[in-house]
Write an enzyme that holds these catalytic residues in place. Structure first.
Site, PDB file in Angstrom:
ATOM      1  N   ALA A 295      49.091  49.337  61.022  1.00 10.35           N
ATOM      2  CA  ALA A 295      48.543  50.821  62.289  1.00 10.35           C
ATOM      3  C   ALA A 295      49.324  52.924  61.834  1.00 10.35           C
ATOM      4  O   ALA A 295      50.181  52.667  61.559  1.00 10.35           O
ATOM      5  CB  ALA A 295      48.605  50.527  63.585  1.00 10.35           C
ATOM      6  N   ARG A 296      48.268  53.018  61.910  1.00  9.28           N
ATOM      7  CA  ARG A 296      48.484  54.355  62.551  1.00  9.28           C
ATOM      8  C   ARG A 296      49.077  55.134  60.608  1.00  9.28           C
ATOM      9  O   ARG A 296      50.015  55.749  61.237  1.00  9.28           O
ATOM     10  CB  ARG A 296      49.206  54.823  63.184  1.00  9.28           C
ATOM     11  CG  ARG A 296      49.393  54.640  64.605  1.00  9.28           C
ATOM     12  CD  ARG A 296      48.277  55.133  65.327  1.00  9.28           C
ATOM     13  NE  ARG A 296      46.651  54.376  65.885  1.00  9.28           N
ATOM     14  CZ  ARG A 296      45.419  54.631  65.682  1.00  9.28           C
ATOM     15  NH1 ARG A 296      45.333  55.801  65.452  1.00  9.28           N
ATOM     16  NH2 ARG A 296      44.896  54.341  66.476  1.00  9.28           N
TER      17      ARG A 296
ATOM     18  N   SER B 139      42.304  56.109  58.293  1.00 11.94           N
ATOM     19  CA  SER B 139      40.888  56.473  58.088  1.00 11.94           C
ATOM     20  C   SER B 139      41.308  57.836  57.973  1.00 11.94           C
ATOM     21  O   SER B 139      39.494  58.264  56.720  1.00 11.94           O
ATOM     22  CB  SER B 139      40.661  56.397  59.647  1.00 11.94           C
ATOM     23  OG  SER B 139      40.697  54.861  60.437  1.00 11.94           O
TER      24      SER B 139
ATOM     25  N   HIS C  74      38.773  58.922  66.449  1.00 10.83           N
ATOM     26  CA  HIS C  74      37.867  58.796  65.172  1.00 10.83           C
ATOM     27  C   HIS C  74      36.858  59.750  64.968  1.00 10.83           C
ATOM     28  O   HIS C  74      36.588  60.698  64.073  1.00 10.83           O
ATOM     29  CB  HIS C  74      37.898  57.322  64.683  1.00 10.83           C
ATOM     30  CG  HIS C  74      38.681  56.390  64.483  1.00 10.83           C
ATOM     31  ND1 HIS C  74      39.260  56.004  62.806  1.00 10.83           N
ATOM     32  CD2 HIS C  74      40.245  55.223  65.361  1.00 10.83           C
ATOM     33  CE1 HIS C  74      40.162  55.614  63.035  1.00 10.83           C
ATOM     34  NE2 HIS C  74      41.006  55.438  64.033  1.00 10.83           N
TER      35      HIS C  74
ATOM     36  N   ARG D 102      35.298  62.796  63.403  1.00  7.80           N
ATOM     37  CA  ARG D 102      34.521  63.643  61.762  1.00  7.80           C
ATOM     38  C   ARG D 102      33.523  64.538  62.180  1.00  7.80           C
ATOM     39  O   ARG D 102      33.587  64.647  62.860  1.00  7.80           O
ATOM     40  CB  ARG D 102      33.533  62.292  62.452  1.00  7.80           C
ATOM     41  CG  ARG D 102      34.571  60.837  61.984  1.00  7.80           C
ATOM     42  CD  ARG D 102      32.984  59.528  62.272  1.00  7.80           C
ATOM     43  NE  ARG D 102      33.929  58.098  62.813  1.00  7.80           N
ATOM     44  CZ  ARG D 102      33.096  58.222  63.331  1.00  7.80           C
ATOM     45  NH1 ARG D 102      31.679  58.281  64.581  1.00  7.80           N
ATOM     46  NH2 ARG D 102      33.751  57.274  64.853  1.00  7.80           N
TER      47      ARG D 102
END
Lengths: 184, 184, 184
Positions: free
Chosen positions: C10-11, C15, C49, C53
Protein backbone atom coordinates in the site's frame (compact mmCIF):
# COMPACT_ATOMS: atom_id res chain seq x y z
CA UNK A 1 26.29 15.36 2.98
CA UNK A 2 24.36 12.18 2.25
CA UNK A 3 20.98 10.98 3.44
CA UNK A 4 20.25 7.27 3.69
CA UNK A 5 16.95 5.48 4.23
CA UNK A 6 17.02 2.04 5.86
CA UNK A 7 13.58 0.50 5.43
CA UNK A 8 12.32 -2.96 6.34
CA UNK A 9 9.76 -5.01 8.21
CA UNK A 10 9.65 -5.64 11.94
CA UNK A 11 12.83 -7.39 13.21
CA UNK A 12 14.43 -7.22 9.76
CA UNK A 13 17.70 -5.84 11.13
CA UNK A 14 17.01 -2.19 10.16
CA UNK A 15 18.38 -0.63 13.34
CA UNK A 16 21.47 -2.83 13.47
CA UNK A 17 22.25 -2.03 9.82
CA UNK A 18 21.72 1.70 10.33
CA UNK A 19 23.92 1.60 13.45
CA UNK A 20 26.66 -0.23 11.54
CA UNK A 21 26.49 2.39 8.78
CA UNK A 22 26.76 5.16 11.37
CA UNK A 23 29.62 3.47 13.23
CA UNK A 24 31.59 2.89 10.02
CA UNK A 25 31.27 6.54 8.95
CA UNK A 26 34.09 7.57 11.26
CA UNK A 27 32.01 10.59 12.29
CA UNK A 28 30.47 11.57 15.59
CA UNK A 29 27.10 9.85 15.92
CA UNK A 30 23.99 11.58 17.24
CA UNK A 31 21.36 8.95 17.96
CA UNK A 32 17.93 10.53 17.63
CA UNK A 33 15.33 8.24 19.23
CA UNK A 34 11.67 8.93 18.54
CA UNK A 35 10.22 6.40 21.00
CA UNK A 36 9.03 7.05 24.54
CA UNK A 37 8.70 4.16 26.98
CA UNK A 38 5.02 4.07 27.91
CA UNK A 39 4.77 0.44 29.02
CA UNK A 40 6.94 -2.55 29.92
CA UNK A 41 6.93 -3.94 26.38
CA UNK A 42 8.14 -0.67 24.87
CA UNK A 43 10.71 -0.27 27.67
CA UNK A 44 12.12 -3.71 26.87
CA UNK A 45 12.38 -2.82 23.17
CA UNK A 46 14.14 0.46 23.93
CA UNK A 47 16.54 -1.23 26.36
CA UNK A 48 17.53 -3.71 23.65
CA UNK A 49 18.29 -0.88 21.24
CA UNK A 50 20.32 0.92 23.92
CA UNK A 51 22.54 -2.09 24.69
CA UNK A 52 23.71 -2.14 21.11
CA UNK A 53 24.68 1.52 20.85
CA UNK A 54 28.22 2.62 21.39
CA UNK A 55 29.16 4.45 24.56
CA UNK A 56 30.44 7.59 22.85
CA UNK A 57 27.28 8.27 20.87
CA UNK A 58 25.15 11.27 21.79
CA UNK A 59 21.60 10.11 22.57
CA UNK A 60 18.69 12.47 22.08
CA UNK A 61 14.96 11.78 22.43
CA UNK A 62 12.56 13.67 20.20
CA UNK A 63 9.07 12.21 19.76
CA UNK A 64 7.51 15.08 17.72
CA UNK A 65 9.73 17.96 16.49
CA UNK A 66 11.98 15.71 14.43
CA UNK A 67 12.81 18.17 11.64
CA UNK A 68 13.98 20.77 14.15
CA UNK A 69 16.13 18.17 15.91
CA UNK A 70 17.80 17.09 12.65
CA UNK A 71 18.46 20.74 11.80
CA UNK A 72 19.89 21.38 15.30
CA UNK A 73 22.25 18.38 15.35
CA UNK A 74 23.29 18.26 11.69
CA UNK A 75 26.96 19.14 11.22
CA UNK A 76 29.67 18.22 8.70
CA UNK A 77 31.51 16.02 11.24
CA UNK A 78 28.30 14.32 12.48
CA UNK A 79 25.92 11.57 11.44
CA UNK A 80 22.40 11.96 12.75
CA UNK A 81 20.75 8.54 13.07
CA UNK A 82 16.95 8.72 13.33
CA UNK A 83 15.29 5.58 14.74
CA UNK A 84 12.57 5.50 13.64
CA UNK A 85 10.21 7.39 11.34
CA UNK A 86 7.28 5.03 11.89
CA UNK A 87 7.18 5.60 15.63
CA UNK A 88 7.50 9.35 15.03
CA UNK A 89 4.59 9.24 12.58
CA UNK A 90 2.56 7.33 15.12
CA UNK A 91 3.44 9.85 17.86
CA UNK A 92 2.33 12.64 15.55
CA UNK A 93 -0.89 11.11 14.28
CA UNK A 94 -1.99 10.19 17.79
CA UNK A 95 -0.61 13.27 19.55
CA UNK A 96 -4.14 14.51 20.10
CA UNK A 97 -6.78 12.93 22.31
CA UNK A 98 -9.74 12.26 20.03
CA UNK A 99 -12.13 9.66 18.73
CA UNK A 100 -11.50 8.33 15.28
CA UNK A 101 -14.33 7.10 13.08
CA UNK A 102 -14.28 3.47 12.04
CA UNK A 103 -15.04 4.26 8.40
CA UNK A 104 -14.60 7.33 6.22
CA UNK A 105 -11.87 9.85 5.58
CA UNK A 106 -9.75 10.75 8.62
CA UNK A 107 -8.20 14.18 9.03
CA UNK A 108 -4.73 14.30 10.61
CA UNK A 109 -4.10 16.56 13.64
CA UNK A 110 -2.86 20.10 12.82
CA UNK A 111 0.71 19.34 13.94
CA UNK A 112 1.03 16.60 11.35
CA UNK A 113 1.48 18.58 8.14
CA UNK A 114 3.67 21.17 9.88
CA UNK A 115 6.06 18.59 11.38
CA UNK A 116 6.06 16.48 8.23
CA UNK A 117 7.05 19.53 6.19
CA UNK A 118 9.78 20.40 8.70
CA UNK A 119 11.22 16.89 8.45
CA UNK A 120 11.35 16.95 4.65
CA UNK A 121 12.98 20.41 4.67
CA UNK A 122 15.54 19.27 7.23
CA UNK A 123 16.60 16.54 4.79
CA UNK A 124 16.87 19.00 1.90
CA UNK A 125 18.95 21.41 3.97
CA UNK A 126 20.86 18.92 6.14
CA UNK A 127 24.15 20.25 7.52
CA UNK A 128 25.56 16.72 7.75
CA UNK A 129 24.87 13.07 7.04
CA UNK A 130 21.51 11.66 8.08
CA UNK A 131 20.49 8.00 8.35
CA UNK A 132 16.78 7.33 8.76
CA UNK A 133 15.21 4.04 9.86
CA UNK A 134 11.64 3.34 8.78
CA UNK A 135 9.19 0.44 8.62
CA UNK A 136 7.55 -1.05 5.58
CA UNK A 137 4.01 -1.60 6.87
CA UNK A 138 2.00 -1.91 3.65
CA UNK A 139 2.73 -5.45 2.45
CA UNK A 140 0.14 -7.21 4.60
CA UNK A 141 -3.57 -7.48 4.05
CA UNK A 142 -5.47 -4.17 4.04
CA UNK A 143 -6.25 -3.67 7.74
CA UNK A 144 -9.77 -3.41 9.11
CA UNK A 145 -10.62 -0.01 10.57
CA UNK A 146 -10.17 3.33 8.84
CA UNK A 147 -7.56 4.44 11.37
CA UNK A 148 -5.21 1.57 10.52
CA UNK A 149 -5.63 2.09 6.77
CA UNK A 150 -4.92 5.76 7.31
CA UNK A 151 -1.73 4.93 9.21
CA UNK A 152 -0.59 2.54 6.47
CA UNK A 153 -1.29 5.22 3.85
CA UNK A 154 0.57 7.97 5.68
CA UNK A 155 3.51 5.69 6.49
CA UNK A 156 3.79 4.71 2.82
CA UNK A 157 3.54 8.32 1.63
CA UNK A 158 6.15 9.38 4.19
CA UNK A 159 8.53 6.63 3.10
CA UNK A 160 8.18 7.76 -0.52
CA UNK A 161 8.69 11.42 0.35
CA UNK A 162 11.79 10.61 2.41
CA UNK A 163 13.23 8.15 -0.13
CA UNK A 164 13.02 10.68 -2.95
CA UNK A 165 15.13 13.08 -0.81
CA UNK A 166 17.71 10.41 0.08
CA UNK A 167 20.88 9.57 -1.83
CA UNK A 168 20.79 5.93 -0.76
CA UNK A 169 18.04 3.56 0.28
CA UNK A 170 18.17 -0.07 1.34
CA UNK A 171 15.45 -2.63 2.01
CA UNK A 172 16.28 -5.02 4.85
CA UNK A 173 15.07 -8.63 4.67
CA UNK A 174 16.21 -11.18 7.27
CA UNK A 175 19.08 -8.92 8.27
CA UNK A 176 20.32 -8.64 4.67
CA UNK A 177 20.33 -5.32 2.77
CA UNK A 178 18.98 -4.95 -0.76
CA UNK A 179 20.00 -1.72 -2.46
CA UNK A 180 16.98 0.30 -3.59
CA UNK A 181 18.83 3.50 -4.51
CA UNK A 182 22.42 4.76 -4.63
CA UNK A 183 25.62 2.75 -4.24
CA UNK A 184 26.12 0.07 -1.61
CA UNK B 1 27.75 -28.19 1.99
CA UNK B 2 25.60 -25.14 1.36
CA UNK B 3 22.63 -23.78 3.26
CA UNK B 4 19.98 -21.75 1.44
CA UNK B 5 17.15 -19.66 2.85
CA UNK B 6 14.07 -19.14 0.69
CA UNK B 7 11.99 -16.40 2.30
CA UNK B 8 8.81 -14.70 1.08
CA UNK B 9 5.23 -13.81 1.84
CA UNK B 10 2.23 -16.12 1.77
CA UNK B 11 1.71 -17.68 -1.70
CA UNK B 12 4.87 -16.08 -3.03
CA UNK B 13 6.13 -19.33 -4.53
CA UNK B 14 8.61 -20.13 -1.74
CA UNK B 15 7.91 -23.84 -1.54
CA UNK B 16 7.87 -24.35 -5.32
CA UNK B 17 11.19 -22.50 -5.65
CA UNK B 18 12.77 -24.48 -2.80
CA UNK B 19 11.52 -27.73 -4.32
CA UNK B 20 12.93 -26.78 -7.73
CA UNK B 21 16.30 -26.02 -6.09
CA UNK B 22 16.23 -29.40 -4.34
CA UNK B 23 15.19 -31.28 -7.49
CA UNK B 24 17.91 -29.63 -9.58
CA UNK B 25 20.63 -30.53 -7.06
CA UNK B 26 20.84 -34.08 -8.37
CA UNK B 27 21.01 -35.30 -4.79
CA UNK B 28 18.63 -37.43 -2.75
CA UNK B 29 15.95 -35.15 -1.26
CA UNK B 30 14.72 -35.47 2.31
CA UNK B 31 11.56 -33.39 2.68
CA UNK B 32 11.22 -32.28 6.28
CA UNK B 33 7.69 -31.04 6.90
CA UNK B 34 7.00 -29.10 10.11
CA UNK B 35 3.21 -28.91 9.74
CA UNK B 36 0.63 -31.21 11.30
CA UNK B 37 -2.90 -31.38 9.88
CA UNK B 38 -5.16 -30.21 12.68
CA UNK B 39 -8.14 -29.07 10.64
CA UNK B 40 -9.59 -29.30 7.12
CA UNK B 41 -7.95 -26.04 5.95
CA UNK B 42 -4.49 -27.18 7.04
CA UNK B 43 -5.08 -30.64 5.54
CA UNK B 44 -5.92 -29.03 2.18
CA UNK B 45 -2.74 -26.94 2.32
CA UNK B 46 -0.60 -29.98 3.14
CA UNK B 47 -2.25 -32.05 0.38
CA UNK B 48 -1.39 -29.34 -2.15
CA UNK B 49 2.24 -29.41 -1.08
CA UNK B 50 2.30 -33.20 -1.27
CA UNK B 51 0.98 -33.34 -4.86
CA UNK B 52 3.94 -31.29 -6.03
CA UNK B 53 6.65 -33.40 -4.44
CA UNK B 54 8.43 -36.05 -6.40
CA UNK B 55 7.71 -39.69 -5.70
CA UNK B 56 11.27 -40.64 -4.79
CA UNK B 57 11.68 -38.03 -2.08
CA UNK B 58 11.87 -39.15 1.53
CA UNK B 59 9.15 -37.40 3.54
CA UNK B 60 9.61 -36.80 7.25
CA UNK B 61 7.38 -34.90 9.68
CA UNK B 62 9.00 -33.07 12.57
CA UNK B 63 6.97 -30.34 14.27
CA UNK B 64 9.37 -29.54 17.14
CA UNK B 65 12.85 -31.15 17.22
CA UNK B 66 13.92 -29.66 13.92
CA UNK B 67 17.63 -29.27 14.67
CA UNK B 68 17.91 -32.95 15.64
CA UNK B 69 16.11 -33.97 12.44
CA UNK B 70 18.45 -31.89 10.24
CA UNK B 71 21.44 -33.43 12.04
CA UNK B 72 20.01 -36.95 11.60
CA UNK B 73 19.22 -36.64 7.88
CA UNK B 74 22.13 -34.46 6.76
CA UNK B 75 24.56 -36.33 4.50
CA UNK B 76 26.91 -35.38 1.67
CA UNK B 77 24.67 -37.01 -0.98
CA UNK B 78 21.45 -35.48 0.45
CA UNK B 79 19.55 -32.23 0.43
CA UNK B 80 17.35 -31.66 3.46
CA UNK B 81 14.44 -29.38 2.54
CA UNK B 82 12.75 -27.81 5.57
CA UNK B 83 9.23 -26.46 4.90
CA UNK B 84 8.79 -24.31 6.86
CA UNK B 85 10.45 -22.45 9.72
CA UNK B 86 7.46 -20.23 10.47
CA UNK B 87 5.17 -23.16 11.17
CA UNK B 88 7.89 -24.75 13.29
CA UNK B 89 8.27 -21.52 15.27
CA UNK B 90 4.54 -21.41 15.76
CA UNK B 91 4.49 -25.07 16.92
CA UNK B 92 7.24 -24.27 19.39
CA UNK B 93 5.86 -21.00 20.76
CA UNK B 94 2.42 -22.53 21.26
CA UNK B 95 3.58 -25.99 22.31
CA UNK B 96 2.40 -25.31 25.83
CA UNK B 97 -1.19 -24.84 26.96
CA UNK B 98 -1.29 -21.43 28.63
CA UNK B 99 -2.92 -18.02 28.72
CA UNK B 100 -1.02 -15.19 27.14
CA UNK B 101 -1.41 -11.61 28.35
CA UNK B 102 -2.78 -9.07 25.89
CA UNK B 103 -0.10 -6.50 26.71
CA UNK B 104 3.37 -6.67 28.21
CA UNK B 105 6.47 -8.80 27.72
CA UNK B 106 5.79 -12.46 26.93
CA UNK B 107 8.14 -15.24 27.97
CA UNK B 108 8.61 -18.11 25.52
CA UNK B 109 8.09 -21.71 26.68
CA UNK B 110 11.23 -23.51 27.96
CA UNK B 111 11.55 -25.65 24.81
CA UNK B 112 11.88 -22.58 22.62
CA UNK B 113 15.45 -21.47 23.33
CA UNK B 114 16.68 -25.09 23.45
CA UNK B 115 15.18 -26.04 20.08
CA UNK B 116 16.11 -22.72 18.50
CA UNK B 117 19.72 -23.25 19.56
CA UNK B 118 19.65 -26.82 18.22
CA UNK B 119 18.40 -25.57 14.84
CA UNK B 120 21.13 -22.95 14.53
CA UNK B 121 23.82 -25.47 15.52
CA UNK B 122 22.48 -28.00 13.01
CA UNK B 123 23.04 -25.41 10.28
CA UNK B 124 26.58 -24.66 11.44
CA UNK B 125 27.44 -28.37 11.56
CA UNK B 126 25.32 -29.61 8.66
CA UNK B 127 26.55 -32.84 7.09
CA UNK B 128 24.95 -31.95 3.76
CA UNK B 129 23.01 -29.30 1.89
CA UNK B 130 20.03 -27.72 3.62
CA UNK B 131 17.28 -25.60 2.06
CA UNK B 132 15.01 -23.75 4.48
CA UNK B 133 11.68 -22.14 3.64
CA UNK B 134 10.49 -19.28 5.83
CA UNK B 135 7.87 -16.53 5.83
CA UNK B 136 8.41 -12.80 5.90
CA UNK B 137 5.68 -11.72 8.34
CA UNK B 138 6.88 -8.29 9.46
CA UNK B 139 5.95 -6.01 6.54
CA UNK B 140 2.33 -5.43 7.51
CA UNK B 141 0.97 -3.10 10.14
CA UNK B 142 2.10 -3.82 13.71
CA UNK B 143 -0.51 -6.35 14.87
CA UNK B 144 -2.79 -5.75 17.83
CA UNK B 145 -2.23 -8.07 20.76
CA UNK B 146 1.10 -8.72 22.44
CA UNK B 147 1.13 -12.36 21.34
CA UNK B 148 1.05 -11.46 17.64
CA UNK B 149 3.77 -8.82 18.04
CA UNK B 150 5.83 -11.39 19.91
CA UNK B 151 5.40 -13.89 17.08
CA UNK B 152 6.40 -11.27 14.48
CA UNK B 153 9.47 -10.39 16.55
CA UNK B 154 10.59 -13.98 17.05
CA UNK B 155 9.97 -14.85 13.38
CA UNK B 156 12.05 -11.86 12.29
CA UNK B 157 14.85 -12.69 14.73
CA UNK B 158 14.83 -16.32 13.59
CA UNK B 159 15.00 -15.32 9.92
CA UNK B 160 18.01 -13.11 10.68
CA UNK B 161 19.76 -15.82 12.70
CA UNK B 162 19.18 -18.39 9.95
CA UNK B 163 20.13 -16.03 7.10
CA UNK B 164 23.46 -15.18 8.70
CA UNK B 165 24.28 -18.93 8.78
CA UNK B 166 23.23 -19.50 5.15
CA UNK B 167 25.40 -19.24 2.05
CA UNK B 168 22.52 -18.16 -0.14
CA UNK B 169 19.24 -16.37 0.52
CA UNK B 170 16.45 -15.39 -1.86
CA UNK B 171 13.34 -13.29 -1.38
CA UNK B 172 10.35 -14.54 -3.37
CA UNK B 173 7.85 -12.04 -4.78
CA UNK B 174 5.05 -13.17 -7.10
CA UNK B 175 6.91 -16.41 -7.78
CA UNK B 176 10.10 -14.58 -8.78
CA UNK B 177 13.34 -14.87 -6.79
CA UNK B 178 15.42 -11.86 -5.76
CA UNK B 179 18.91 -12.74 -4.58
CA UNK B 180 19.56 -11.47 -1.05
CA UNK B 181 22.84 -13.28 -0.46
CA UNK B 182 25.20 -15.56 -2.40
CA UNK B 183 25.14 -16.38 -6.10
CA UNK B 184 21.98 -17.20 -8.02
CA UNK C 1 3.77 -6.52 -27.23
CA UNK C 2 5.05 -6.54 -23.65
CA UNK C 3 3.27 -7.15 -20.40
CA UNK C 4 4.57 -5.57 -17.20
CA UNK C 5 3.60 -6.25 -13.59
CA UNK C 6 4.08 -3.46 -11.06
CA UNK C 7 3.66 -4.97 -7.59
CA UNK C 8 4.10 -3.39 -4.18
CA UNK C 9 2.58 -2.65 -0.81
CA UNK C 10 0.00 0.00 0.00
CA UNK C 11 1.26 3.52 -0.86
CA UNK C 12 4.48 2.15 -2.33
CA UNK C 13 4.18 4.24 -5.49
CA UNK C 14 2.84 1.42 -7.70
CA UNK C 15 0.25 3.48 -9.55
CA UNK C 16 2.55 6.45 -10.11
CA UNK C 17 5.27 4.16 -11.46
CA UNK C 18 2.84 2.34 -13.74
CA UNK C 19 1.46 5.67 -14.99
CA UNK C 20 4.97 6.95 -15.70
CA UNK C 21 5.73 3.76 -17.66
CA UNK C 22 2.52 4.22 -19.66
CA UNK C 23 3.17 7.93 -20.30
CA UNK C 24 6.73 7.29 -21.45
CA UNK C 25 5.64 4.60 -23.92
CA UNK C 26 4.58 7.23 -26.46
CA UNK C 27 1.45 5.16 -27.13
CA UNK C 28 -2.22 5.91 -26.55
CA UNK C 29 -3.08 5.00 -22.94
CA UNK C 30 -6.26 3.19 -21.95
CA UNK C 31 -6.65 3.42 -18.19
CA UNK C 32 -8.64 0.45 -16.97
CA UNK C 33 -9.86 1.10 -13.42
CA UNK C 34 -11.24 -1.83 -11.44
CA UNK C 35 -12.51 0.17 -8.44
CA UNK C 36 -16.04 1.43 -7.86
CA UNK C 37 -16.66 4.24 -5.38
CA UNK C 38 -18.90 2.73 -2.71
CA UNK C 39 -18.10 5.09 0.17
CA UNK C 40 -16.41 8.43 0.88
CA UNK C 41 -13.03 6.84 1.66
CA UNK C 42 -12.95 4.96 -1.64
CA UNK C 43 -14.17 8.04 -3.53
CA UNK C 44 -11.29 10.07 -2.07
CA UNK C 45 -8.79 7.40 -3.13
CA UNK C 46 -10.19 7.29 -6.67
CA UNK C 47 -10.21 11.09 -6.95
CA UNK C 48 -6.52 11.16 -6.03
CA UNK C 49 -5.72 8.66 -8.77
CA UNK C 50 -7.78 10.65 -11.27
CA UNK C 51 -5.96 13.93 -10.61
CA UNK C 52 -2.69 12.33 -11.62
CA UNK C 53 -3.84 10.92 -14.94
CA UNK C 54 -3.27 12.79 -18.14
CA UNK C 55 -6.19 14.45 -19.90
CA UNK C 56 -5.83 12.55 -23.16
CA UNK C 57 -6.00 9.08 -21.59
CA UNK C 58 -9.06 6.96 -22.20
CA UNK C 59 -10.61 5.97 -18.87
CA UNK C 60 -12.63 2.78 -18.58
CA UNK C 61 -14.17 1.17 -15.49
CA UNK C 62 -14.41 -2.59 -15.35
CA UNK C 63 -14.86 -4.19 -11.93
CA UNK C 64 -15.37 -7.82 -13.05
CA UNK C 65 -14.88 -8.76 -16.74
CA UNK C 66 -11.25 -7.65 -16.81
CA UNK C 67 -9.98 -10.18 -19.36
CA UNK C 68 -12.64 -9.18 -21.86
CA UNK C 69 -11.80 -5.51 -21.35
CA UNK C 70 -8.08 -6.09 -21.96
CA UNK C 71 -8.93 -8.07 -25.10
CA UNK C 72 -11.29 -5.31 -26.30
CA UNK C 73 -8.87 -2.41 -25.78
CA UNK C 74 -5.57 -4.10 -26.65
CA UNK C 75 -4.06 -2.70 -29.86
CA UNK C 76 -0.53 -2.30 -31.25
CA UNK C 77 -0.61 1.50 -30.76
CA UNK C 78 -2.08 1.27 -27.24
CA UNK C 79 -1.00 0.59 -23.68
CA UNK C 80 -3.70 -0.81 -21.44
CA UNK C 81 -2.99 0.13 -17.80
CA UNK C 82 -4.89 -2.02 -15.30
CA UNK C 83 -5.16 -0.49 -11.79
CA UNK C 84 -5.44 -2.74 -9.93
CA UNK C 85 -5.63 -6.54 -9.81
CA UNK C 86 -6.15 -6.73 -6.05
CA UNK C 87 -9.33 -4.66 -6.14
CA UNK C 88 -10.55 -6.71 -9.10
CA UNK C 89 -9.87 -9.93 -7.17
CA UNK C 90 -11.76 -8.55 -4.21
CA UNK C 91 -14.69 -7.52 -6.46
CA UNK C 92 -14.76 -11.03 -7.86
CA UNK C 93 -14.41 -12.96 -4.62
CA UNK C 94 -17.12 -10.89 -2.94
CA UNK C 95 -19.37 -10.49 -6.00
CA UNK C 96 -21.89 -12.81 -4.41
CA UNK C 97 -23.94 -12.12 -1.30
CA UNK C 98 -23.16 -14.98 1.08
CA UNK C 99 -21.93 -15.90 4.52
CA UNK C 100 -18.39 -17.12 4.82
CA UNK C 101 -17.33 -19.56 7.53
CA UNK C 102 -14.73 -18.40 10.02
CA UNK C 103 -12.67 -21.59 9.69
CA UNK C 104 -12.34 -24.24 7.04
CA UNK C 105 -11.89 -24.35 3.29
CA UNK C 106 -13.73 -21.60 1.39
CA UNK C 107 -15.05 -22.13 -2.13
CA UNK C 108 -14.83 -19.17 -4.50
CA UNK C 109 -17.95 -17.95 -6.35
CA UNK C 110 -18.52 -19.50 -9.80
CA UNK C 111 -17.49 -16.33 -11.65
CA UNK C 112 -14.03 -16.44 -10.10
CA UNK C 113 -12.35 -19.24 -12.06
CA UNK C 114 -14.00 -18.12 -15.30
CA UNK C 115 -12.87 -14.48 -15.03
CA UNK C 116 -9.44 -15.46 -13.71
CA UNK C 117 -8.95 -17.71 -16.72
CA UNK C 118 -10.13 -14.94 -19.07
CA UNK C 119 -7.60 -12.53 -17.55
CA UNK C 120 -4.68 -14.94 -17.96
CA UNK C 121 -5.68 -15.69 -21.57
CA UNK C 122 -5.99 -11.98 -22.34
CA UNK C 123 -2.35 -11.59 -21.28
CA UNK C 124 -1.21 -14.50 -23.42
CA UNK C 125 -3.07 -13.17 -26.46
CA UNK C 126 -2.71 -9.43 -25.84
CA UNK C 127 -2.96 -7.27 -28.97
CA UNK C 128 -0.84 -4.54 -27.40
CA UNK C 129 1.18 -3.59 -24.34
CA UNK C 130 -0.37 -4.18 -20.94
CA UNK C 131 0.76 -2.79 -17.57
CA UNK C 132 -0.81 -4.35 -14.49
CA UNK C 133 -0.72 -2.93 -10.97
CA UNK C 134 -1.09 -5.34 -8.06
CA UNK C 135 -0.62 -5.43 -4.30
CA UNK C 136 1.72 -7.60 -2.31
CA UNK C 137 -0.50 -8.57 0.64
CA UNK C 138 1.24 -11.67 2.01
CA UNK C 139 4.18 -10.26 3.99
CA UNK C 140 2.29 -9.49 7.18
CA UNK C 141 1.25 -11.87 9.91
CA UNK C 142 -1.16 -14.63 8.83
CA UNK C 143 -4.55 -12.96 9.27
CA UNK C 144 -7.23 -14.28 11.61
CA UNK C 145 -10.37 -15.49 9.87
CA UNK C 146 -10.48 -17.99 7.03
CA UNK C 147 -11.84 -15.41 4.60
CA UNK C 148 -8.77 -13.15 4.98
CA UNK C 149 -6.34 -16.08 4.63
CA UNK C 150 -8.25 -17.14 1.54
CA UNK C 151 -7.93 -13.64 0.06
CA UNK C 152 -4.19 -13.57 0.81
CA UNK C 153 -3.80 -16.99 -0.82
CA UNK C 154 -5.73 -16.09 -3.96
CA UNK C 155 -3.97 -12.72 -4.29
CA UNK C 156 -0.59 -14.43 -4.04
CA UNK C 157 -1.55 -17.13 -6.55
CA UNK C 158 -2.89 -14.50 -8.94
CA UNK C 159 0.30 -12.44 -8.67
CA UNK C 160 2.35 -15.55 -9.50
CA UNK C 161 0.13 -16.51 -12.44
CA UNK C 162 0.29 -12.97 -13.85
CA UNK C 163 4.04 -12.55 -13.24
CA UNK C 164 4.87 -15.74 -15.13
CA UNK C 165 2.98 -14.33 -18.15
CA UNK C 166 4.71 -10.92 -17.97
CA UNK C 167 7.93 -9.90 -19.68
CA UNK C 168 8.83 -7.46 -16.92
CA UNK C 169 8.02 -7.23 -13.24
CA UNK C 170 9.03 -4.65 -10.64
CA UNK C 171 8.59 -4.53 -6.88
CA UNK C 172 7.95 -1.03 -5.54
CA UNK C 173 9.31 -0.06 -2.12
CA UNK C 174 9.06 3.56 -0.88
CA UNK C 175 8.43 4.74 -4.43
CA UNK C 176 11.56 3.01 -5.73
CA UNK C 177 11.41 0.15 -8.26
CA UNK C 178 13.35 -3.11 -7.86
CA UNK C 179 13.52 -5.19 -11.00
CA UNK C 180 12.10 -8.69 -10.43
CA UNK C 181 12.04 -9.81 -14.07
CA UNK C 182 13.06 -8.43 -17.45
CA UNK C 183 15.10 -5.30 -18.21
CA UNK C 184 14.62 -1.98 -16.45
Amino acid sequence: MTATLVIGGARSGKSAHAEALAASSGKKVVYLATAHARDAEMAARIALHRQRRQADWISVEEPLALGAAIARWGAPDCVVLVDCLTVWLSNLLFSEQRDYPDVGVIMPPPAFSRERQALLESLEQAGGDVILVSNEVGMGIVPQGAISRWFVDEAGRLNQAVAVRCDCAVLMVAGLPMQLKGAA
